[in-house]
Design a protein around this motif. Sequence first.
Motif, PDB file in Angstrom:
ATOM      1  N   MET A  37     -41.415 -26.109  11.556  1.00 44.39           N
ATOM      2  CA  MET A  37     -40.135 -26.821  11.549  1.00 44.39           C
ATOM      3  C   MET A  37     -40.331 -28.333  11.599  1.00 44.39           C
ATOM      4  SD  MET A  37     -37.647 -24.606  14.026  1.00 44.39           S
ATOM      5  CE  MET A  37     -37.324 -22.866  13.697  1.00 44.39           C
ATOM      6  N   CYS A  47     -30.354 -23.383  17.472  1.00 44.55           N
ATOM      7  CA  CYS A  47     -29.931 -23.054  16.101  1.00 44.55           C
ATOM      8  C   CYS A  47     -29.291 -24.279  15.449  1.00 44.55           C
ATOM      9  CB  CYS A  47     -28.915 -21.923  16.105  1.00 44.55           C
ATOM     10  SG  CYS A  47     -29.432 -20.431  16.968  1.00 44.55           S
ATOM     11  N   CYS A  64     -31.046 -27.400  13.498  1.00 54.46           N
ATOM     12  CA  CYS A  64     -31.178 -27.336  12.034  1.00 54.46           C
ATOM     13  C   CYS A  64     -29.813 -27.208  11.376  1.00 54.46           C
ATOM     14  CB  CYS A  64     -32.042 -26.156  11.632  1.00 54.46           C
ATOM     15  SG  CYS A  64     -33.786 -26.391  12.028  1.00 54.46           S
ATOM     16  N   HIS A  65     -29.043 -26.195  11.820  1.00 54.79           N
ATOM     17  CA  HIS A  65     -27.699 -25.989  11.254  1.00 54.79           C
ATOM     18  C   HIS A  65     -26.729 -26.901  12.016  1.00 54.79           C
ATOM     19  CE1 HIS A  65     -29.159 -22.417   9.097  1.00 54.79           C
ATOM     20  NE2 HIS A  65     -29.755 -22.051  10.204  1.00 54.79           N
ATOM     21  N   ASP A  68     -35.247 -24.946   2.697  1.00 52.21           N
ATOM     22  CA  ASP A  68     -34.201 -25.864   3.139  1.00 52.21           C
ATOM     23  C   ASP A  68     -33.267 -25.106   4.074  1.00 52.21           C
ATOM     24  OD1 ASP A  68     -32.165 -27.841   3.228  1.00 52.21           O
ATOM     25  OD2 ASP A  68     -31.175 -26.956   1.490  1.00 52.21           O
ATOM     26  N   PRO A  95     -29.987 -23.768   5.009  1.00 51.46           N
ATOM     27  CA  PRO A  95     -28.696 -23.643   4.315  1.00 51.46           C
ATOM     28  C   PRO A  95     -27.542 -23.940   5.264  1.00 51.46           C
ATOM     29  CG  PRO A  95     -29.681 -21.465   4.683  1.00 51.46           C
ATOM     30  CD  PRO A  95     -30.573 -22.467   5.345  1.00 51.46           C
ATOM     31  N   PHE A 106     -28.239 -12.727   3.333  1.00 51.50           N
ATOM     32  CA  PHE A 106     -28.629 -13.870   4.160  1.00 51.50           C
ATOM     33  C   PHE A 106     -30.130 -14.147   4.067  1.00 51.50           C
ATOM     34  CE2 PHE A 106     -24.725 -12.048   5.680  1.00 51.50           C
ATOM     35  CZ  PHE A 106     -23.905 -13.158   5.577  1.00 51.50           C
ATOM     36  N   GLY A 107     -30.445 -15.456   3.938  1.00 48.20           N
ATOM     37  CA  GLY A 107     -31.820 -15.890   3.681  1.00 48.20           C
ATOM     38  C   GLY A 107     -31.992 -16.023   2.176  1.00 48.20           C
ATOM     39  N   SER A 108     -32.711 -17.063   1.727  1.00 47.71           N
ATOM     40  CA  SER A 108     -32.817 -17.276   0.285  1.00 47.71           C
ATOM     41  C   SER A 108     -33.623 -16.183  -0.393  1.00 47.71           C
ATOM     42  CB  SER A 108     -33.421 -18.650  -0.014  1.00 47.71           C
ATOM     43  OG  SER A 108     -34.709 -18.781   0.550  1.00 47.71           O
ATOM     44  N   PHE A 157     -29.573 -11.651  10.695  1.00 45.34           N
ATOM     45  CA  PHE A 157     -30.291 -12.909  10.482  1.00 45.34           C
ATOM     46  C   PHE A 157     -30.423 -13.683  11.782  1.00 45.34           C
ATOM     47  CE2 PHE A 157     -32.146 -16.537   8.694  1.00 45.34           C
ATOM     48  CZ  PHE A 157     -32.732 -16.111   7.523  1.00 45.34           C
ATOM     49  N   GLU A 182     -34.051 -14.743  13.264  1.00 49.25           N
ATOM     50  CA  GLU A 182     -34.481 -16.144  13.416  1.00 49.25           C
ATOM     51  C   GLU A 182     -35.378 -16.288  14.640  1.00 49.25           C
ATOM     52  OE1 GLU A 182     -34.322 -18.939  11.765  1.00 49.25           O
ATOM     53  OE2 GLU A 182     -32.473 -19.123  10.615  1.00 49.25           O
ATOM     54  N   TYR A 222     -38.820 -18.096  14.024  1.00 49.04           N
ATOM     55  CA  TYR A 222     -39.215 -19.132  14.987  1.00 49.04           C
ATOM     56  C   TYR A 222     -40.722 -19.153  15.210  1.00 49.04           C
ATOM     57  CZ  TYR A 222     -34.680 -20.805  16.776  1.00 49.04           C
ATOM     58  OH  TYR A 222     -33.469 -21.417  16.919  1.00 49.04           O
ATOM     59  N   LYS A 257     -31.525 -15.980  -3.710  1.00 52.75           N
ATOM     60  CA  LYS A 257     -30.086 -15.782  -3.532  1.00 52.75           C
ATOM     61  C   LYS A 257     -29.276 -16.791  -4.360  1.00 52.75           C
ATOM     62  CE  LYS A 257     -26.989 -17.044   0.275  1.00 52.75           C
ATOM     63  NZ  LYS A 257     -26.665 -16.790   1.683  1.00 52.75           N
TER      64      LYS A 257
HETATM   65  C1  HEC Z   1     -35.911 -24.897  10.960  1.00 54.18           C
HETATM   66  C2  HEC Z   1     -34.597 -25.015  11.487  1.00 54.18           C
HETATM   67  C3  HEC Z   1     -33.786 -23.760  11.752  1.00 54.18           C
HETATM   68  C4  HEC Z   1     -33.403 -23.273  12.970  1.00 54.18           C
HETATM   69  C5  HEC Z   1     -33.769 -23.827  14.321  1.00 54.18           C
HETATM   70  C6  HEC Z   1     -32.545 -22.151  12.706  1.00 54.18           C
HETATM   71  N1  HEC Z   1     -32.414 -21.952  11.364  1.00 54.18           N
HETATM   72 FE1  HEC Z   1     -31.213 -20.599  10.457  1.00 54.18          FE
HETATM   73  N2  HEC Z   1     -32.030 -21.051   8.698  1.00 54.18           N
HETATM   74  C7  HEC Z   1     -32.986 -22.024   8.485  1.00 54.18           C
HETATM   75  C8  HEC Z   1     -33.547 -21.878   7.159  1.00 54.18           C
HETATM   76  C9  HEC Z   1     -34.642 -22.743   6.559  1.00 54.18           C
HETATM   77  C10 HEC Z   1     -32.879 -20.781   6.579  1.00 54.18           C
HETATM   78  C11 HEC Z   1     -33.125 -20.204   5.185  1.00 54.18           C
HETATM   79  C12 HEC Z   1     -34.124 -19.090   5.312  1.00 54.18           C
HETATM   80  C13 HEC Z   1     -34.610 -18.596   3.983  1.00 54.18           C
HETATM   81  O1  HEC Z   1     -34.331 -19.228   2.973  1.00 54.18           O
HETATM   82  O2  HEC Z   1     -35.258 -17.544   3.959  1.00 54.18           O
HETATM   83  C14 HEC Z   1     -31.911 -20.305   7.564  1.00 54.18           C
HETATM   84  C15 HEC Z   1     -31.008 -19.274   7.341  1.00 54.18           C
HETATM   85  C16 HEC Z   1     -30.061 -18.873   8.247  1.00 54.18           C
HETATM   86  C17 HEC Z   1     -28.982 -17.941   7.969  1.00 54.18           C
HETATM   87  C18 HEC Z   1     -28.671 -17.338   6.604  1.00 54.18           C
HETATM   88  C19 HEC Z   1     -27.809 -18.318   5.826  1.00 54.18           C
HETATM   89  C20 HEC Z   1     -27.646 -18.003   4.374  1.00 54.18           C
HETATM   90  O3  HEC Z   1     -26.798 -18.656   3.746  1.00 54.18           O
HETATM   91  O4  HEC Z   1     -28.338 -17.149   3.810  1.00 54.18           O
HETATM   92  C21 HEC Z   1     -28.295 -17.757   9.134  1.00 54.18           C
HETATM   93  C22 HEC Z   1     -27.081 -16.886   9.339  1.00 54.18           C
HETATM   94  C23 HEC Z   1     -28.977 -18.543  10.142  1.00 54.18           C
HETATM   95  N3  HEC Z   1     -30.026 -19.219   9.565  1.00 54.18           N
HETATM   96  C24 HEC Z   1     -28.617 -18.597  11.471  1.00 54.18           C
HETATM   97  C25 HEC Z   1     -29.420 -19.197  12.443  1.00 54.18           C
HETATM   98  C26 HEC Z   1     -29.286 -18.957  13.871  1.00 54.18           C
HETATM   99  C27 HEC Z   1     -28.255 -18.060  14.516  1.00 54.18           C
HETATM  100  C28 HEC Z   1     -30.251 -19.692  14.480  1.00 54.18           C
HETATM  101  C29 HEC Z   1     -30.612 -19.743  15.939  1.00 54.18           C
HETATM  102  C30 HEC Z   1     -30.998 -18.461  16.495  1.00 54.18           C
HETATM  103  C31 HEC Z   1     -30.963 -20.428  13.445  1.00 54.18           C
HETATM  104  N4  HEC Z   1     -30.448 -20.071  12.229  1.00 54.18           N
HETATM  105  C32 HEC Z   1     -31.953 -21.360  13.681  1.00 54.18           C
HETATM  106  C33 HEC Z   1     -33.358 -23.002   9.383  1.00 54.18           C
HETATM  107  C34 HEC Z   1     -33.180 -22.894  10.737  1.00 54.18           C
END
Ligand code: HEC
Length: 384
Positions: free
Chosen positions: A55, A161, A164-165, A190, A192, A203-205, A215, A219, A224, A332
């Motif tokens: 990350m 979470c 990033c988001h 990236d 999303p 969910f997930g690219s 998802f 995570e 993580y 996706k």
């Molecule tokens: C590095 C920073 C980061 C953190 C911290 C993070 N995410 Fe993400 N998240 C991402 C990335 C990068 C993807 C895309 C994964 C892929 O493309 O496979 C993603 C994908 C997702 C998606 C799917 C979205 C889609 O449009 O397909 C969800 C829902 C999500 N995250 C929820 C969470 C939750 C809930 C947490 C905390 C438990 C979390 N994320 C923590 C970076 C992060």
Amino acid sequence: MSRGKPVQDGVRVKLPEGVSWAELAALSAEEIKQRNLWPAGFLPLPHPHHEAGGMVFPKVLIEETKRQSARDLTRVDLDFDLPEHFLPEFPAPIYLTTRLDLGDVSQGKLVTLDNFDEIFRDILNPKQLEGLRLLVTPFPQQQFNASADRRSLKAHSGVACFDCHANGHTTAATHTVGDIRPNEHRHRIDTPSLRGVNIQRLFGSQRAMKTIEDFTEFEQRGAYFDGIPADATRKGSNILERGSQVHFMAEFQALLDFPPAPKLNLFGKLDPAKSGESEMRGQELFFGKGQCATCHTPPYYTDNLMHNLKVERFFKEVTINGRRASADGPIKTFPLRGIKDSPPYLHDDRLLTLDDTVEFFNLVLELKLNAQEKKDLVVFMRAL
Ligand code: HEC
Ligand code: HEC
């Protein structure tokens, strides 16, 4: 963008010497490959340090988090690589499906553990509020934890979470995908936006998980810790309870709406009374000659499926900064509603502007669009 940050325009990908975009589009995929004419900017983008991976957060997010909480998301071994003006608005506005009458509910703040209760207690129910609390609470992760092989200077409580988001949207914070080996084939990914996850089905690219709950759980258990269960145990993985925690977090995420698009009608098409000539021409191209709507179906401009664009037809495999440019496989179809708010583009952020995406798809889909048609398509996408 929705709160006023300028949208960057123009084609930023550089052409190889001696050819124009139109000349390139006139060649077959095989000719482009044999003559090494595929623009380097259209190849998979390596992680800022591909061998190290993990990350990485942009500076604006690191600074604001430090200001609010003294938690430092700086890595000792590397910095984020993309300039600030190409990133999404920060802090991003937040639109709730339950209270669209309020417009942006973020109060212009980055929502964190320190302020979420004050900002949201009167507009969420207690269950949603608890879901949000978990989304802004830091938990240990591969690079940010208390172990000696962490990448933060000091022992660390972890990432949330919404680091990033951020504000339920994205700061373009990046990571490497956990499920591909060896490392040189792993995709940069990236973050999303979570806006509109309620209308999405995959969910997930690349993983195509079927629910937001799956998802959310994946995570912290998988992503993580780079898909290494032993590290998750050693560094302190936070196991979320499905019924009382995962479900609450998913419920809050499903409230996040796309930004307003005042020119769109109920079918997700432009209202001619509110739209300019270029936008209307762009819409016609999107549904006609461009064939974009085959995959980006209105009203949200996604078919909720994966597609293999087979971009590797155009280039010979090459290793750049530790990343082997090889086949991407099925990815996706990201929704294009609100797309002007979510640069850079594609699953790995390789494209900086919407103009770049049009040149990319013009070649990948072999469309042979002229210069005016390309402009019109960009203008249309900005209205979505
Ligand atoms: C590095 C920073 C980061 C953190 C911290 C993070 N995410 Fe993400 N998240 C991402 C990335 C990068 C993807 C895309 C994964 C892929 O493309 O496979 C993603 C994908 C997702 C998606 C799917 C979205 C889609 O449009 O397909 C969800 C829902 C999500 N995250 C929820 C969470 C939750 C809930 C947490 C905390 C438990 C979390 N994320 C923590 C970076 C992060
Ligand atoms: C065959 C299905 C298909 C067609 C046709 C298609 N797309 Fe896409 N589009 C995708 C997929 C899959 C992705 C994700 C690719 C990736 O991330 O590597 C994508 C990504 C995008 C993105 C970036 C989204 C983001 O969030 O980063 C934009 C913009 C886009 N497409 C515009 C267009 C335009 C404009 C056209 C028509 C000229 C078009 N697409 C035609 C499947 C398609």
